[in-house]
Scaffold this active site. Sequence first.
Site: not given
Length: 860
Positions: A573, A576, A579-581, A716
């Site tokens: 998804l 960054g 890390g990752e999603v 955000d």
Amino acid sequence: MKHLWDVPFLLLILLYLLAAVTSQVNPGVCRYPLGMSGGQIQDEDISASSQWSESTAARYGRLDFEEGDGAWCPEITVEPDSLKEFLQIDLRSLHFITLVGTQGRHAGGIGNEFSQMYKIKYSRDGSRWISWRNRQGKQVIEGNRNAYDIVLKDLEPPIIARYVRFMPVTDHSMNVCMRVELYGCEWLDGLVSYNAPAGEQMSLPAPPAYLNDSVYDGAVIHSMTEGLGQLTDGVCGLDDFTHSHVYNVWPGYDYVGWTNESLPSGFVEIMFEFDRIRNFTTMKVHCNNMYSRHVKAFRQVVCYFRSEADWEATPLSFSPVEDEKNPSARFITVNLANHMASAIKCQFFFADAWMLFSEITFQSDTAMYNTTLAPPKTALPPNIQPEDDPTHKVDDSNTRILIGCLVAIIFILVVIIVIILWRQVWQKMLEKASRRMLDDELTASLSIQSETFAYNHNQSSTISEQESNSTYERIFPLGPDYQEPSRIICKLPEFAQSSEEPASTSTAASKSTATTAVQDGAPHYAEADIVNLQGVTGSNTYAIPALTMDLLSGKDVAVEEFPRKLLTFKEKLGEGQFGEVHLCEAEGMQEFMNKEFLFDIPEDQPVLVAVKMLRSDASKNARNDFLKEIKIMSRLKDPNIIRLLAVCIYSDPLCMITEYMENGDLNQFLSRHEPEGQLALLSNAPTVSFNNLCYMAAQIASGMKYLSSLNFVHRDLATRNCLVGKNFTIKIADFGMSRNLYSGDYYRIQGRAVLPIRWMSWESILLGKFTTASDVWAFGVTLWEILNFCKEQPYSQLTDEQVIENTGEFFRDQKRQIYLPQPVLCPDSLYKIMLSCWRRNTKERPSFQEIHRALLELQP
Ligand SMILES: *[C@@H]1O[C@H](CO)[C@@H](O)[C@H](O)[C@H]1NC(C)=O
Ligand SMILES: *[C@@H]1O[C@H](CO)[C@@H](O)[C@H](O)[C@H]1NC(C)=O
Ligand SMILES: *[C@@H]1O[C@H](CO)[C@@H](O)[C@H](O)[C@H]1NC(C)=O
Ligand SMILES: *[C@@H]1O[C@H](CO)[C@@H](O)[C@H](O)[C@H]1NC(C)=O
């Protein structure tokens, strides 16, 4: 053809004007932060008379910084009338300083020290210190009224200096701490001082004109020595020298003037000293030419140069064309023919009984001032500025001006040629008339252009408003006192609570308003308990005041470890810095879910989850932040907020497993849908009814209401951060910044975070303040997206830089700000809600409670 001399003369003038575009300092543009908050000023260049402790040393005196104990604080209490304490900044080279900003010590709510008043001293060489005074002679500047607001003050007159000292002033003995910033630009003229005969007094019919140099900062006895003053303050005098840009001053204020009666030599000698040996191209002298009062520009100037010990034997001499037709003040440019010098001595010869100068500037080497309009012309403590490559901008605008001037030259040449041809035919008849035309043209362009270039670059608007008042306002667009916008912190009604409640709206995680006011007068500089979350994706997920955090982190972290092997990767998804999603299917997740989730999910089917993963090589800080984020997330329990389901923290990589909703994010969801109606019927696209739009908006408001009740600031909020489940249910999440899909929604600032500027309130962009009120602003934009079915990016017709400029308009509030337009589908009542979210004054924006209620009322 005897009038042909006009042509080269004209060209010469135009070429000089061309040079003028970038060659002199413009106080309206020269308003850049000089690097206290931005960090360009090094720690070792910030010093102080004393410090209370290592953690309140001079280097912590940076505006908008929260490091150390939050500010510079001197060792002892500041007594009235003692000017012993100061914070000193060495700018390493001469700067033209137009604005200063100060702030107290807030330190996440623990600090409550600030300076109500201060004085400024400055020095160009580090040995002779000069006290700054305003144009009325006052030294004391009004400072802060609380520990957190930034107060900006225009320096009138501006300062030319390398060293600047801020000296706190009090009317009773008190503890003072300061954070400061200087705004301006480099002083490319390099002029350190000018020495000249003292200005004189002209007896006019009534009140006399005082032509002394009223802001000269050197010694004035019979002559002026070792100082700078009105000739270098960036303000050009008006055509009529008896009037002034400045209010409440005497006639002749802007000019320094001399009469031939007191100078029998027939000239005024001015000596200019520079910071180093420079390669001089031109000198420009702004002269009055009001010949009706016996004032004229100089008849001749003779300049001597000194680079080492001795003056060069052969001087340079220049005689401008005498002008008895045009009474307007003008810059006269003297070509200094690339002489190398560190001092120049010029003798200006009288052309009439009086000679009046208001500015003298020097152009040397290749130095050029920026011409681009300053960053949002307010030049607020711009946390955030369009940090484009400045040289690129300069080139760009130079080219435009060059083209403009060339076009003008060609045009005028054509006109002249036409006139000359005409004259040959109609010689006798037209001789007088054409001569006059030519002159008028020349003088008109001269007066308009020199005014314009001298005062600002907003060329289109200058011509019509040449009254003194408006000119003054244009040069200094800021009022004397405009700290008010940042008053919001800690003051929103919904946070003005009793002291046992966590009361804070603070900007970042690092601020909380614990009411630890110091009653006994003893200084406390305890470290604030700072929680600074570094989300996986490189952004702070939620900003949480430290106090709230403590309340949240009770004994149990109510999430369990999930066996990693039961996760099946489906899709990335986002990604960054840390890390990752991933989107994953989780087997057996039902066991880990609370009862209230279960009704939705069939037994034994894999569940879609989002898995935030920390890279295994992430720094220790990132790991700690990740664990804190888990703690916080585990405490968030609201039907409209994404829930943390489980974690994997026994082994690397650390994971956070959160809900994911089958319809993806709201932005993609709405993009796939159409409003109900004819069009949708034809295209056979899936639709969403207006009521369902309102229903979704109300759920977002409800989720935000929950977050704001905990003093969480989301930072955000946007449709891309809301997930859609069955039956239009919505849950607020946060992984927007990490997704490539939406990279266009974020503005990347050199060396800083990426920011969703199109969703951000003006105070978030300009002051870096994030509060519930700025979340409300973002909610307004989110609502706008929803009503547009996310078919268009907010302000899609504006570039990022223009969005930031528009933010400046919101700040200035002169009715020039652009609001997002009313979407076609949007009834007036709903648009009113949006507009109320974008009110300039944060206190006037509705709370999420009010918004939620209003949205519920909209639904039948
Ligand atoms: C030009 O602009 C940049 C910022 O864009 C600023 O840092 C610099 O000091 C400016 N230079 C001058 C001479 O004004
Ligand atoms: C200049 O003249 C004005 C008017 O007389 C006077 O108030 C002011 O003090 C003078 N300034 C200097 C620096 O001499
Ligand atoms: C001064 O500058 C001009 C133009 O940039 C250059 O041609 C000349 O050589 C310079 N003079 C010295 C002595 O460096
Ligand atoms: C000063 O200038 C005026 C006008 O040019 C002239 O008439 C007068 O004689 C001059 N006075 C002196 C002392 O030179």
